[in-house]
Design an enzyme around this catalytic site. Structure first.
Site, PDB file in Angstrom:
ATOM      1  CB  SER A 244      -8.982   4.859   4.400  1.00  0.00           C
ATOM      2  OG  SER A 244      -8.006   4.095   3.737  1.00  0.00           O
ATOM      3  CE  LYS A 245     -14.761   0.226   7.050  1.00  0.00           C
ATOM      4  NZ  LYS A 245     -16.013  -0.450   6.780  1.00  0.00           N
ATOM      5  NE  ARG A 246      -6.133   2.499  -0.262  1.00  0.00           N
ATOM      6  CZ  ARG A 246      -4.893   2.957  -0.108  1.00  0.00           C
ATOM      7  NH1 ARG A 246      -3.885   2.136  -0.092  1.00  0.00           N
ATOM      8  NH2 ARG A 246      -4.678   4.245   0.030  1.00  0.00           N
ATOM      9  CG  HIS A 247      -4.137   3.282   4.741  1.00  0.00           C
ATOM     10  ND1 HIS A 247      -3.961   3.914   3.532  1.00  0.00           N
ATOM     11  CD2 HIS A 247      -4.826   4.110   5.521  1.00  0.00           C
ATOM     12  CE1 HIS A 247      -4.526   5.110   3.617  1.00  0.00           C
ATOM     13  NE2 HIS A 247      -5.042   5.253   4.800  1.00  0.00           N
TER      14      HIS A 247
END
Length: 473
Positions: free
Chosen positions: A242-245
């Site tokens: 995901s964008k978070r990681h």
RNA sequence: GCCCCGUUCGUCUAGCGGUCUAGGACGCCGGCCUCUCACGCCGGAAACACGGGUUCGAGUCCCGUACGGGGUGCCA
């Protein structure tokens, strides 16, 4: 016969080039380059509604930054619809495809039925052998491929091995929508064939498609390319990226201060290996990269390892090139990360001078800007709390004693500075650390910096002494 | 649900029946170096998912289970 290798990278322009796409592109590029072949670029934009110019630009820009140059002009798939339709017509004429008038409601019902009966295939062949005379006038038909009902389809995947799927589990897929536009599985087959693609290296999410495509190749009497399905990249928690990681655009990695060679090295090693080797020059990657060495299970994205590799390439980097790279970053960083006086050419020259000490400590190009901040700041300096503490009465007195010896230096060199400071230490009977720390604080406003003699040198005689005098007492 | 694929230290991986008391890298811990922080060097903890087979012998082959992933679209 590896001379004629043609690979392709075929992104759909519905978003930026993310890390998974970048790796797929890299693998295609390496495979082609390692065999004197070509890598083509095809923009899969048959779904016009979801394709954007911005996405295309971002993808091309990302590939260029990563150094993955493609051969020939990019092929825009939507420009080839008439050719796709031509092939659909051919299939129709040969009885290898048929018009399907099933309504969304009927399809939904089939789906429920298949699920309830535990079947994989959803479409039940409603219009497969039905008389076209039954066709309802009000419904525009889609065209379905008439696949084999018995036997099995086998593909020999270079990564996944032999994949066998029972034909009964592959229902008749739509190759042309009711609006006349071709669908993905048909377009890929036609384009790969027409473009002379010999090796299709792509994400494992296409593995199921490969079986269906193999059937279409078979029906058309064309030879299918060699398939290689690369496992997807996961986030640190094992779930989808995901964008978070990490599912960021490659441009995001650039602005975080990663070097393209580091990202390439990290990506090639993610899921692929060459014995115990970790660091690869581009030439080595090209020489050693091959499909069978790609692992079959998804790999997790690990920022720490990327960072370690990036630090490695920064340490190896050319001082001026690193400074240029840092300067290019200035416009993209937030004001907090940006050094002050960033338009000052003299400061950038000092940054180059300080680079040997800076790059030794940096994990990203952004780190260089941060730890090299002292060459940009103007007097009077700001001090963080620890630096203030070092500049107490004792500290100020100690650096006061440095003013004369440094002023007396004729040739401003690291060596002469070091001699002057060490001699002072001996005369004053002080350990070097007792001098270096307050001096560091006075010169940089912080307690951490490159080697103190390098800092004094990079600042230049006048500036260094002025900063000392500011704080001496 | 059904189809396909996978499962070695926390992570990336080496391993392709005996050389495995399982190797490397990142990260972590300890030490050395030292003007701070890094770098570098030395050392340490840390894994074959589980259960059955096959075999003289299995991390390596087969089956099953569990778990994970992908697919199951008139998206690509």
């Amino acid at each position: 016969m590896t001379k004629g290798v043609v690979t392709r990278f075929a992104p759909s322009p519905t978003g930026f080039l993310h890390i998974g796409g970048a790796r797929t592109a890299l693998f295609n590029w390496l495979y082609a380059r390692g065999r004197g072949g070509r890598m083509l670029l095809r923009i899969e934009d048959t779904d016009r509604k979801r394709s954007t110019k911005e996405a295309i630009d971002a993808i091309l820009d990302g590939m260029r930054w990563l150094g993955l140059e493609w051969d020939d002009e990019p092929v825009y798939q939507h420009t080839r619809v008439s050719r796709h339709q031509e092939v659909v017509s051919e299939l129709l004429e040969k009885g290898l495809a048929y018009r399907c008038y099933a309504t969304p409601e009927e399809l939904e019902e089939m789906r429920n039925e298949a699920h309830a009966e535990g079947r994989t295939a959803v479409y039940n062949g409603l219009w497969r052998d039905r008389d076209p005379a039954d066709a309802p006038a009000s419904v525009e038909p889609a065209v379905r491929f008439k696949g084999p009902k018995d036997g099995e389809t086998v593909i020999d995947d270079q990564v996944m091995g032999t994949i066998t799927v029972a034909n009964k589990d592959l229902d008749d897929l739509i190759i042309q929508r009711s609006d006349g536009t071709p669908t993905y599985n048909l377009a890929v087959v036609v384009d790969d064939h027409d473009m002379g693609v010999t090796h299709a290296i792509r994400g494992a999410d296409h593995l199921t498609n490969a079986s269906r495509q193999a059937q279409i190749y078979e029906a058309l009497g064309w030879e299918a390319p060699v398939f290689a399905h690369v496992p997807l990249i996961h986030g640190p928690d094992g779930a989808k990226l995901s964008k978070r990681h990490g599912a960021l655009s490659v441009q995001a990695y650039r602005t975080m201060g990663y070097l393209p060679e580091a990202l390439r090295n990290y990506l090639v090693r993610l899921g692929w290996s060459h014995g115990d080797d970790e660091i690869f020059s581009t030439d080595q990657m090209i020489e050693w990269f091959d499909l069978p060495q790609i692992g079959r299970s998804p790999a997790r994205f690990d920022f720490d390892k990327l960072e370690n590799l990036n630090a490695h390439y920064i340490r190896q980097g050319d001082d001026q090139a690193l400074a240029d790279c840092a300067r290019a970053l200035v416009g993209e960083l937030s004001s907090g990360e940006c050094p002050p006086n960033a338009e000052n050419d003299e400061a950038w020259e000092k940054l180059v001078t300080a680079m040997p000490g800076l790059k030794e400590r940096a994990k990203t190009v952004a780190d260089i800007l941060n730890s090299g901040r002292f060459v940009f700041v103007a007097r009077p300096l700001d001090f963080d709390d620890k630096a203030k503490a070092l500049l107490d009465a004792d500290g100020r007195a100690v650096i006061q004693g440095l003013v004369d010896p440094l002023s007396a230096i004729d040739v401003w060199s690291v060596e002469n500075i070091e001699n002057a400071v060490r001699q002072y230490a001996e005369r004053a009977d002080l350990k070097l650390g007792k001098i270096a720390q307050p001096l560091r604080a006075a010169l940089t406003g912080r307690t951490v910096s490159p080697g103190i003699f390098d800092v004094v040198f990079a600042l230049g005689k006048d500036e260094a002494i002025a900063r000392i005098v500011d704080q001496a007492g």
